[in-house]
Write an enzyme that holds these catalytic residues in place. Sequence first.
Site, PDB file in Angstrom:
ATOM      1  N   CYS A  90      40.848   0.495  79.195  1.00  0.00           N
ATOM      2  CA  CYS A  90      40.301  -0.153  78.004  1.00  0.00           C
ATOM      3  C   CYS A  90      39.679   0.867  77.041  1.00  0.00           C
ATOM      4  O   CYS A  90      40.392   1.616  76.389  1.00  0.00           O
ATOM      5  CB  CYS A  90      39.317  -1.252  78.410  1.00  0.00           C
ATOM      6  SG  CYS A  90      38.971  -2.428  77.066  1.00  0.00           S
ATOM      7  N   HIS A 125      42.914  -4.837  81.481  1.00  0.00           N
ATOM      8  CA  HIS A 125      42.050  -4.666  82.652  1.00  0.00           C
ATOM      9  C   HIS A 125      42.808  -4.999  83.933  1.00  0.00           C
ATOM     10  O   HIS A 125      42.882  -6.160  84.329  1.00  0.00           O
ATOM     11  CB  HIS A 125      40.810  -5.553  82.531  1.00  0.00           C
ATOM     12  CG  HIS A 125      39.792  -5.026  81.575  1.00  0.00           C
ATOM     13  ND1 HIS A 125      38.787  -4.166  81.957  1.00  0.00           N
ATOM     14  CD2 HIS A 125      39.647  -5.203  80.239  1.00  0.00           C
ATOM     15  CE1 HIS A 125      38.047  -3.845  80.902  1.00  0.00           C
ATOM     16  NE2 HIS A 125      38.556  -4.463  79.845  1.00  0.00           N
ATOM     17  N   GLU A 138      41.922  -4.516  86.909  1.00  0.00           N
ATOM     18  CA  GLU A 138      40.994  -5.009  87.933  1.00  0.00           C
ATOM     19  C   GLU A 138      40.651  -6.479  87.736  1.00  0.00           C
ATOM     20  O   GLU A 138      40.039  -7.108  88.602  1.00  0.00           O
ATOM     21  CB  GLU A 138      39.710  -4.168  87.923  1.00  0.00           C
ATOM     22  CG  GLU A 138      38.673  -4.548  86.885  1.00  0.00           C
ATOM     23  CD  GLU A 138      39.037  -4.205  85.452  1.00  0.00           C
ATOM     24  OE1 GLU A 138      38.309  -4.636  84.538  1.00  0.00           O
ATOM     25  OE2 GLU A 138      40.045  -3.513  85.231  1.00  0.00           O
TER      26      GLU A 138
END
EC number: 6.3.5.5
Length: 368
Positions: free
Chosen positions: A257, A342, A344
Amino acid sequence: MKAVLGLEDGTVIKGTGFGAEGTACGELVFTTQFTGYEEALTDPSYKGQILMFTYPLIGNYGVSGERFQSDNIHAEGLVVREACKKPYHYKSTRSIHKFLEDEGKPGIEGVDTRMLTIGAREHGTMRAALITGSDDGEEAVDMARNFPQVTDEELIARVTCKEPRFIPGAAGAWKGSGKPKHAVVVDLGIKRNIINNLHKRGIDLTLVPATTKPEEIAGYEPDMLFISNGPGDPEKATDAINAVKAFAGTIPVAGICFGHQIISLAMGARTYKLKFGHRGGNQPVKDLIENKIFISSQNHGYAVDADSLEGTGLYVKYLNANDKTVEGVSHKDLDIFSVQFHPEAQAGPLDTEETFFGKVVKVLGGGL
């Protein structure tokens, strides 16, 4: 409780306040997440922003704290159509109203969030002021107009760690020859689940503050430099940019990001502010090399200029399937790679978790 939302263009919306009584100012941004409000509110990337959900009912399952991405709420305020009054989930310990109240953050409900979202898409994001305990629209508009632009704010210093911190990788988790590898993570407001994903793969981590100099990083003898997510304008992260410049070509460099934008800037590319950004858990990205589509979680207001990548050694690996903006880059010759989305998640889909973090392990010599 009375409440009012004022925008810099003069728009005034009155509603019902919840959470803490007080005032919040910031850039009004919207997310299309249906769930994941705990994760979003505690994501340091939302520092300096008032968060608005397009989904009409928020807070249904209460707040448990298990999925927080930091210790506190970082969004300045919350705007929803309706905040659930009687949440239910067996892990819930409090309502979203109590959560905001405990954290000293104001919220407003009874707002036509779809109308505000359409306005943001047509005219771009705007500065806003949210006041609870009052419905003085003129005051709210004045506050919004006098609040600094996001490009003028120093947000990173408000979310980075204050001291270096060592986090050993999960015992026995490193799958590779030799001892576990060590990554220095420049903390610009890192989400907890990014740490978790690196940790559970057995990578030793040293989190360092955003202002850490290259020579200090070198003292930790890292096998990788990792640049985290974070809030604000990436051009303000000058120390992180200098760190990437110092280590590019000597050890692997990766980022997520905000970190993706910083790596691109360090390699000579440019970034620009998007009209209204990408925020939500349903953002499609295309892997241009593998010719695959993934659904990703995103939260960013800036993007890398694709045309500026020429001559940097970077190429576009991922592209946003909606607006064709850059969603990830890799270097032609060096172990340098980053993604705008993202992997994750937290909240959101896990389509790209192993793709990204598996590559981190691979370039470190693991995965055997």
